[in-house]
Design a protein around this motif. Sequence first.
Motif, PDB file in Angstrom:
ATOM      1  N   LEU A  44       0.830  -1.211   0.000  1.00 32.66           N
ATOM      2  CA  LEU A  44       0.000   0.000   0.000  1.00 32.66           C
ATOM      3  C   LEU A  44       0.860   1.255   0.000  1.00 32.66           C
ATOM      4  CD1 LEU A  44      -2.851  -0.994   2.501  1.00 32.66           C
ATOM      5  CD2 LEU A  44      -3.013  -0.765  -0.006  1.00 32.66           C
ATOM      6  N   ARG A  45       1.928   1.240   0.791  1.00 34.04           N
ATOM      7  CA  ARG A  45       2.813   2.405   0.858  1.00 34.04           C
ATOM      8  C   ARG A  45       3.475   2.660  -0.488  1.00 34.04           C
ATOM      9  NH1 ARG A  45       8.464   2.004   3.601  1.00 34.04           N
ATOM     10  NH2 ARG A  45       8.779   1.005   1.594  1.00 34.04           N
ATOM     11  N   GLY A  46       3.953   1.588  -1.122  1.00 30.80           N
ATOM     12  CA  GLY A  46       4.687   1.743  -2.377  1.00 30.80           C
ATOM     13  C   GLY A  46       3.816   1.831  -3.607  1.00 30.80           C
ATOM     14  N   GLY A  47       2.544   1.466  -3.472  1.00 26.27           N
ATOM     15  CA  GLY A  47       1.647   1.487  -4.631  1.00 26.27           C
ATOM     16  C   GLY A  47       2.177   0.588  -5.737  1.00 26.27           C
ATOM     17  N   PRO A  48       1.874   0.925  -6.973  1.00 25.00           N
ATOM     18  CA  PRO A  48       2.305   0.072  -8.082  1.00 25.00           C
ATOM     19  C   PRO A  48       3.824   0.004  -8.256  1.00 25.00           C
ATOM     20  CG  PRO A  48       1.072   1.990  -8.876  1.00 25.00           C
ATOM     21  CD  PRO A  48       1.065   2.041  -7.388  1.00 25.00           C
ATOM     22  N   ASP A  49       4.564   0.942  -7.632  1.00 29.28           N
ATOM     23  CA  ASP A  49       6.021   0.908  -7.720  1.00 29.28           C
ATOM     24  C   ASP A  49       6.637  -0.139  -6.793  1.00 29.28           C
ATOM     25  OD1 ASP A  49       6.041   2.926  -9.611  1.00 29.28           O
ATOM     26  OD2 ASP A  49       6.208   4.515  -8.108  1.00 29.28           O
ATOM     27  N   CYS A  50       5.872  -0.662  -5.857  1.00 25.10           N
ATOM     28  CA  CYS A  50       6.350  -1.731  -4.980  1.00 25.10           C
ATOM     29  C   CYS A  50       5.918  -3.053  -5.617  1.00 25.10           C
ATOM     30  CB  CYS A  50       5.757  -1.595  -3.581  1.00 25.10           C
ATOM     31  SG  CYS A  50       6.409  -2.813  -2.415  1.00 25.10           S
ATOM     32  N   LEU A  51       6.896  -3.842  -6.041  1.00 27.49           N
ATOM     33  CA  LEU A  51       6.606  -5.091  -6.752  1.00 27.49           C
ATOM     34  C   LEU A  51       6.054  -6.149  -5.805  1.00 27.49           C
ATOM     35  CD1 LEU A  51       9.884  -5.391  -8.862  1.00 27.49           C
ATOM     36  CD2 LEU A  51       7.671  -4.465  -9.586  1.00 27.49           C
ATOM     37  N   LEU A  52       5.123  -6.933  -6.310  1.00 26.46           N
ATOM     38  CA  LEU A  52       4.649  -8.117  -5.607  1.00 26.46           C
ATOM     39  C   LEU A  52       5.110  -9.311  -6.426  1.00 26.46           C
ATOM     40  CD1 LEU A  52       3.122  -9.747  -3.538  1.00 26.46           C
ATOM     41  CD2 LEU A  52       0.981  -9.186  -4.744  1.00 26.46           C
ATOM     42  N   LEU A  75       0.083 -19.126  -0.018  1.00 28.52           N
ATOM     43  CA  LEU A  75       0.605 -17.910   0.600  1.00 28.52           C
ATOM     44  C   LEU A  75       0.563 -16.746  -0.384  1.00 28.52           C
ATOM     45  CD1 LEU A  75       3.714 -19.460   2.423  1.00 28.52           C
ATOM     46  CD2 LEU A  75       1.326 -19.369   3.172  1.00 28.52           C
ATOM     47  N   VAL A  76       0.925 -17.029  -1.632  1.00 29.65           N
ATOM     48  CA  VAL A  76       0.861 -15.993  -2.671  1.00 29.65           C
ATOM     49  C   VAL A  76      -0.572 -15.490  -2.804  1.00 29.65           C
ATOM     50  CG1 VAL A  76       1.121 -15.533  -5.148  1.00 29.65           C
ATOM     51  CG2 VAL A  76       2.867 -16.857  -3.936  1.00 29.65           C
ATOM     52  N   LYS A  77      -1.538 -16.413  -2.833  1.00 29.71           N
ATOM     53  CA  LYS A  77      -2.943 -16.037  -2.977  1.00 29.71           C
ATOM     54  C   LYS A  77      -3.412 -15.188  -1.800  1.00 29.71           C
ATOM     55  CE  LYS A  77      -5.717 -16.964  -5.845  1.00 29.71           C
ATOM     56  NZ  LYS A  77      -6.008 -16.124  -7.023  1.00 29.71           N
ATOM     57  N   ALA A  83      -3.849  -7.555  -1.045  1.00 28.72           N
ATOM     58  CA  ALA A  83      -3.351  -6.408  -1.815  1.00 28.72           C
ATOM     59  C   ALA A  83      -4.253  -6.052  -2.995  1.00 28.72           C
ATOM     60  CB  ALA A  83      -1.944  -6.693  -2.317  1.00 28.72           C
ATOM     61  N   GLN A  84      -5.154  -6.955  -3.347  1.00 27.39           N
ATOM     62  CA  GLN A  84      -6.043  -6.772  -4.501  1.00 27.39           C
ATOM     63  C   GLN A  84      -5.255  -6.537  -5.792  1.00 27.39           C
ATOM     64  OE1 GLN A  84      -8.729  -3.637  -3.161  1.00 27.39           O
ATOM     65  NE2 GLN A  84     -10.129  -5.177  -2.348  1.00 27.39           N
ATOM     66  N   ARG A  85      -4.197  -7.330  -5.930  1.00 24.47           N
ATOM     67  CA  ARG A  85      -3.439  -7.327  -7.184  1.00 24.47           C
ATOM     68  C   ARG A  85      -2.701  -8.647  -7.338  1.00 24.47           C
ATOM     69  NH1 ARG A  85       2.057  -3.814  -6.928  1.00 24.47           N
ATOM     70  NH2 ARG A  85       2.082  -3.391  -4.713  1.00 24.47           N
ATOM     71  N   GLU A  86      -2.309  -8.921  -8.561  1.00 22.11           N
ATOM     72  CA  GLU A  86      -1.687 -10.203  -8.878  1.00 22.11           C
ATOM     73  C   GLU A  86      -0.175 -10.114  -8.770  1.00 22.11           C
ATOM     74  OE1 GLU A  86      -1.742 -13.300 -12.631  1.00 22.11           O
ATOM     75  OE2 GLU A  86      -3.475 -12.005 -12.284  1.00 22.11           O
ATOM     76  N   ALA A  87       0.420 -11.177  -8.256  1.00 18.87           N
ATOM     77  CA  ALA A  87       1.877 -11.260  -8.134  1.00 18.87           C
ATOM     78  C   ALA A  87       2.497 -11.635  -9.475  1.00 18.87           C
ATOM     79  CB  ALA A  87       2.262 -12.305  -7.082  1.00 18.87           C
ATOM     80  N   PHE A  88       3.710 -11.158  -9.688  1.00 18.47           N
ATOM     81  CA  PHE A  88       4.520 -11.614 -10.814  1.00 18.47           C
ATOM     82  C   PHE A  88       5.224 -12.879 -10.337  1.00 18.47           C
ATOM     83  CE2 PHE A  88       8.682 -11.779 -12.968  1.00 18.47           C
ATOM     84  CZ  PHE A  88       8.233 -11.916 -14.271  1.00 18.47           C
ATOM     85  N   ILE A  89       5.004 -13.983 -11.026  1.00 20.43           N
ATOM     86  CA  ILE A  89       5.576 -15.263 -10.625  1.00 20.43           C
ATOM     87  C   ILE A  89       6.882 -15.474 -11.381  1.00 20.43           C
ATOM     88  CG2 ILE A  89       5.207 -17.755 -10.492  1.00 20.43           C
ATOM     89  CD1 ILE A  89       3.353 -16.079  -8.670  1.00 20.43           C
ATOM     90  N   VAL A  90       7.971 -15.645 -10.632  1.00 18.61           N
ATOM     91  CA  VAL A  90       9.274 -15.824 -11.267  1.00 18.61           C
ATOM     92  C   VAL A  90       9.590 -17.292 -11.522  1.00 18.61           C
ATOM     93  CG1 VAL A  90      10.244 -13.662 -10.417  1.00 18.61           C
ATOM     94  CG2 VAL A  90      10.495 -15.742  -9.048  1.00 18.61           C
ATOM     95  N   GLY A  91       8.885 -18.183 -10.854  1.00 18.75           N
ATOM     96  CA  GLY A  91       9.115 -19.613 -11.030  1.00 18.75           C
ATOM     97  C   GLY A  91       8.139 -20.212 -12.019  1.00 18.75           C
ATOM     98  N   LYS A  92       8.119 -21.523 -12.035  1.00 18.25           N
ATOM     99  CA  LYS A  92       7.258 -22.253 -12.966  1.00 18.25           C
ATOM    100  C   LYS A  92       5.792 -21.864 -12.754  1.00 18.25           C
ATOM    101  CE  LYS A  92       8.794 -25.819 -10.946  1.00 18.25           C
ATOM    102  NZ  LYS A  92       8.990 -27.144 -10.422  1.00 18.25           N
TER     103      LYS A  92
END
Length: 178
Positions: A44-52, A75-77, A83-92
């Motif tokens: 929330l503090r970082g907004g879209p500039d804080c990566l999930l 845990l990701v879910k 956060a009401q946003r989707e994480a960028f998944i770096v793994g499979k």
Amino acid sequence: AALPGPAPADWVQAPLDPAVRAVLVGFDEHFSYAKLCQALRYLLRGGPDCLLVGTNRDHRLPLEGGAAIPGTGCLVKAVETAAQREAFIVGKPNRFMFDCVASEFDVDPSRTIMVGDRLDTDILMGNNCHLTTLLTLTGVTTLDEVRGHQDSDCPARNRLVPDYYVDSIADLLQVLGE
């Protein structure tokens, strides 16, 4: 980390590290409500500039005898929901990890095989990266599940079909020994 007081108003008073620019969610057997609150506060503090960022979406991890435990995807879910946003998944199944390895080493996709026990992560990543795929049936996937995807008219389900399968990874030892 413990919650810094008995009430929600106290929980949002803990200091945040100003250098944090990303929240990374990986396997954590000590995941807690306090950590979930802290992750949300950073996002929330970082907004879209804080990566999930999430390591993977495995929803459960199989154990011997048919038992299972919740996987990192749970845990990701939880963090995505808060956060009401989707994480960028770096793994499979994301090809990010493969692209990193391929940029560092001389990897020829036509001579590379992805071996795994899950259709929705291992096999999908192999197919996303144009690798030969081999499913081992010692994990959470059954052959009936593979056939269901194979017989489907849905292109997304067809991407979950491996090129080959074996009952056990031990079956490869015989082939490699020949």
